[in-house]
Design a protein around this motif. Structure first.
Motif, short mmCIF file in Angstrom:
data_model
loop_
_atom_site.label_atom_id
_atom_site.label_comp_id
_atom_site.label_asym_id
_atom_site.label_seq_id
_atom_site.Cartn_x
_atom_site.Cartn_y
_atom_site.Cartn_z
N ASP A 1 41.37 34.19 47.23
CA ASP A 1 42.21 35.08 48.01
C ASP A 1 42.89 36.07 47.07
OD1 ASP A 1 41.54 33.56 50.22
OD2 ASP A 1 43.49 32.53 50.33
N ILE A 2 43.20 37.25 47.58
CA ILE A 2 43.82 38.30 46.78
C ILE A 2 45.13 38.73 47.43
CG2 ILE A 2 43.56 40.69 45.95
CD1 ILE A 2 40.55 40.16 45.78
N TYR A 3 46.15 38.91 46.60
CA TYR A 3 47.47 39.37 47.04
C TYR A 3 47.84 40.63 46.26
CZ TYR A 3 47.65 34.75 49.08
OH TYR A 3 47.36 33.63 49.83
N GLY A 4 48.38 41.60 46.98
CA GLY A 4 48.80 42.84 46.34
C GLY A 4 47.70 43.83 46.10
N GLY A 5 46.58 43.67 46.79
CA GLY A 5 45.47 44.61 46.61
C GLY A 5 45.80 46.00 47.11
N GLU A 6 45.46 47.01 46.31
CA GLU A 6 45.65 48.42 46.67
C GLU A 6 44.44 49.19 46.15
OE1 GLU A 6 49.57 50.27 46.14
OE2 GLU A 6 50.27 48.34 45.40
N PRO A 7 43.40 49.31 46.96
CA PRO A 7 42.18 49.96 46.48
C PRO A 7 42.39 51.40 46.01
CG PRO A 7 41.78 48.78 48.53
CD PRO A 7 43.26 48.75 48.30
N ALA B 118 45.17 52.68 44.66
CA ALA B 118 46.30 52.81 43.74
C ALA B 118 45.94 53.72 42.57
CB ALA B 118 46.72 51.44 43.22
N ALA B 119 46.89 54.56 42.16
CA ALA B 119 46.64 55.48 41.05
C ALA B 119 46.48 54.74 39.73
CB ALA B 119 47.78 56.49 40.96
N THR B 120 47.17 53.62 39.59
CA THR B 120 47.12 52.83 38.37
C THR B 120 46.61 51.43 38.67
OG1 THR B 120 49.01 54.04 37.47
CG2 THR B 120 48.45 51.96 36.41
N ARG B 121 45.63 50.97 37.92
CA ARG B 121 45.09 49.63 38.12
C ARG B 121 46.11 48.58 37.67
NH1 ARG B 121 41.44 50.76 41.78
NH2 ARG B 121 39.80 52.17 41.05
N LYS B 122 46.18 47.49 38.43
CA LYS B 122 47.17 46.46 38.18
C LYS B 122 46.62 45.36 37.27
CE LYS B 122 49.30 46.88 42.77
NZ LYS B 122 49.71 46.13 43.99
N LEU C 249 35.48 39.11 38.89
CA LEU C 249 36.56 40.08 38.72
C LEU C 249 36.13 41.27 37.88
CD1 LEU C 249 39.53 37.62 38.09
CD2 LEU C 249 39.18 39.03 40.13
N LYS C 250 35.38 41.02 36.83
CA LYS C 250 34.93 42.11 35.98
C LYS C 250 34.13 43.14 36.76
CE LYS C 250 36.46 40.72 31.90
NZ LYS C 250 37.42 41.52 31.10
N ILE C 251 33.39 42.68 37.75
CA ILE C 251 32.54 43.57 38.53
C ILE C 251 33.28 44.16 39.72
CG2 ILE C 251 30.44 43.67 39.97
CD1 ILE C 251 29.33 41.39 38.20
N ASN C 252 34.14 43.37 40.36
CA ASN C 252 34.64 43.74 41.69
C ASN C 252 36.13 44.04 41.79
OD1 ASN C 252 32.14 43.15 43.41
ND2 ASN C 252 32.39 41.23 42.29
N VAL C 253 36.93 43.67 40.80
CA VAL C 253 38.37 43.73 41.01
C VAL C 253 38.89 45.16 41.11
CG1 VAL C 253 39.18 43.74 38.60
CG2 VAL C 253 40.52 42.57 40.37
N ALA C 254 38.22 46.13 40.52
CA ALA C 254 38.67 47.51 40.62
C ALA C 254 38.72 47.97 42.07
CB ALA C 254 37.76 48.43 39.80
N ALA C 255 37.82 47.44 42.90
CA ALA C 255 37.81 47.82 44.32
C ALA C 255 39.05 47.34 45.05
CB ALA C 255 36.55 47.26 45.00
N HIS C 256 39.78 46.41 44.45
CA HIS C 256 41.02 45.90 45.04
C HIS C 256 42.26 46.43 44.30
CE1 HIS C 256 38.95 42.98 47.66
NE2 HIS C 256 38.07 42.94 46.68
N GLY C 257 42.05 47.31 43.35
CA GLY C 257 43.17 47.90 42.62
C GLY C 257 43.52 47.19 41.35
N GLY C 258 42.67 46.26 40.87
CA GLY C 258 42.96 45.51 39.66
C GLY C 258 42.27 46.08 38.44
N ASP C 259 42.83 45.78 37.27
CA ASP C 259 42.28 46.21 35.99
C ASP C 259 41.50 45.05 35.38
OD1 ASP C 259 41.78 47.02 33.37
OD2 ASP C 259 43.68 48.09 33.18
#
Length: 286
Positions: A58-64, A66-70, A135-145
């Motif tokens: 599960d993911i919390y705080g996702g912002e696809p 977002a200007a800055t990756r989290k 995560l390495k492949i997909n997390v950017a789509a949820h706003g993660g670094d």
């Protein structure tokens, strides 16, 4: 600071692990945690990272957008290798850590993994490896670094984080690891542990203490005032090995007024002492 009434409630639960301690802990934090559920709903649920039914997150705080990756804060639940769950809106335990991460401005990721006795060592660490790959492949789509991943586990979850570092000793694909009340190989095998680690003869070669001692990944190590003695011994043992190897003490904490279950179960409440220390650690390693 910790509410004195809550401290008394936690202290009264003693140090013996079991349903009574878990129930009492959940009662102590239920009101605050249910408020957190309302503030921080999951932004993605039951996302597969593998083929088994328990290989979901599960993911919390996702912002696809977002200007800055989290930064990405991954939490691995406990349960003595045999049980446990990432939680949801109704069962806030464990999910609260992902929600806490979201409130810090990070991307919170809370995972399930395969359980013993069907799945034995090192499947917990292998599952976490699959999570990092996903995560390495997909997390950017949820706003993660994907270059700013920090792992965190409690109890058996801390063991799985440690095993991940053991299995990937030559990699630096995560920035740091937070180990809450885990087992690392500083104390003898417990009978229950054999259902995951195997018989005693295999214990020393399967425990991650040597790999953790030499790991280049920064560690934050935590235990609690009311942890059972074995977990406190493991805490001291790991820190001692690391100090002797590195000539520098890792960031660490003995969390007063808490027990083996509340070390994770209180995160996201008004008692921000551990959260604040974790935030300092994350800010240093990312």
């Amino acid at each position: 600071m910790q509410d004195p009434v809550v401290r008394q409630q936690i202290a009264a639960l003693g140090r013996e692990l079991g349903p009574a301690m878990m129930q009492g802990m959940q009662q102590a934090f239920d009101k605050e945690q249910r408020a957190l559920v309302q503030r921080q709903p999951a932004t993605a649920t039951d996302v597969p990272y593998g083929e088994h039914e328990r290989q979901v997150l599960d993911i919390y705080g996702g912002e696809p957008d977002a200007a800055t990756r989290k930064p990405v804060f991954v939490f691995v639940h406990g349960g003595g290798f045999l049980k446990g769950d990432k939680g949801d809106d109704e069962r806030w335990y464990n999910a609260c850590v992902g929600r806490m991460a979201a409130e810090q401005g990070w991307l919170g990721v809370v995972i399930n993994y395969r359980l013993a006795p069907e799945f034995v060592w090192p499947t917990g660490g292998e599952d976490l490896g699959l999570v990092v790959q996903w995560l390495k492949i997909n997390v950017a789509a949820h706003g993660g670094d994907a270059d700013k991943i920090v792992l965190c586990g409690t109890s058996a979850g801390a063991c799985h984080v440690a095993t991940y570092l053991q299995l990937h000793a030559d990699k630096t694909d995560v920035r740091g690891a937070v180990l809450l009340s885990g087992l690392y190989g500083a104390t003898p095998l417990d009978e229950r542990d054999t259902q995951y680690y195997g018989e005693s003869a295999l214990y020393s070669e399967r425990m991650p203490l040597p790999a953790l001692t030499a790991s280049p990944i920064p560690l934050m190590v935590v235990c609690t005032e009311f942890d059972p003695p074995r977990f406190q011994q493991e805490y001291l043992g790991l820190l001692q090995f690391r100090l002797e190897a590195n000539q520098q003490l890792d960031q660490s904490m003995v969390l007063s007024g808490h027990n083996h279950y509340s070390v994770a179960g209180h995160l996201g409440t008004s008692d921000t002492r551990l959260r604040d220390e974790i935030a300092v650690f994350v800010s240093k390693v990312i």
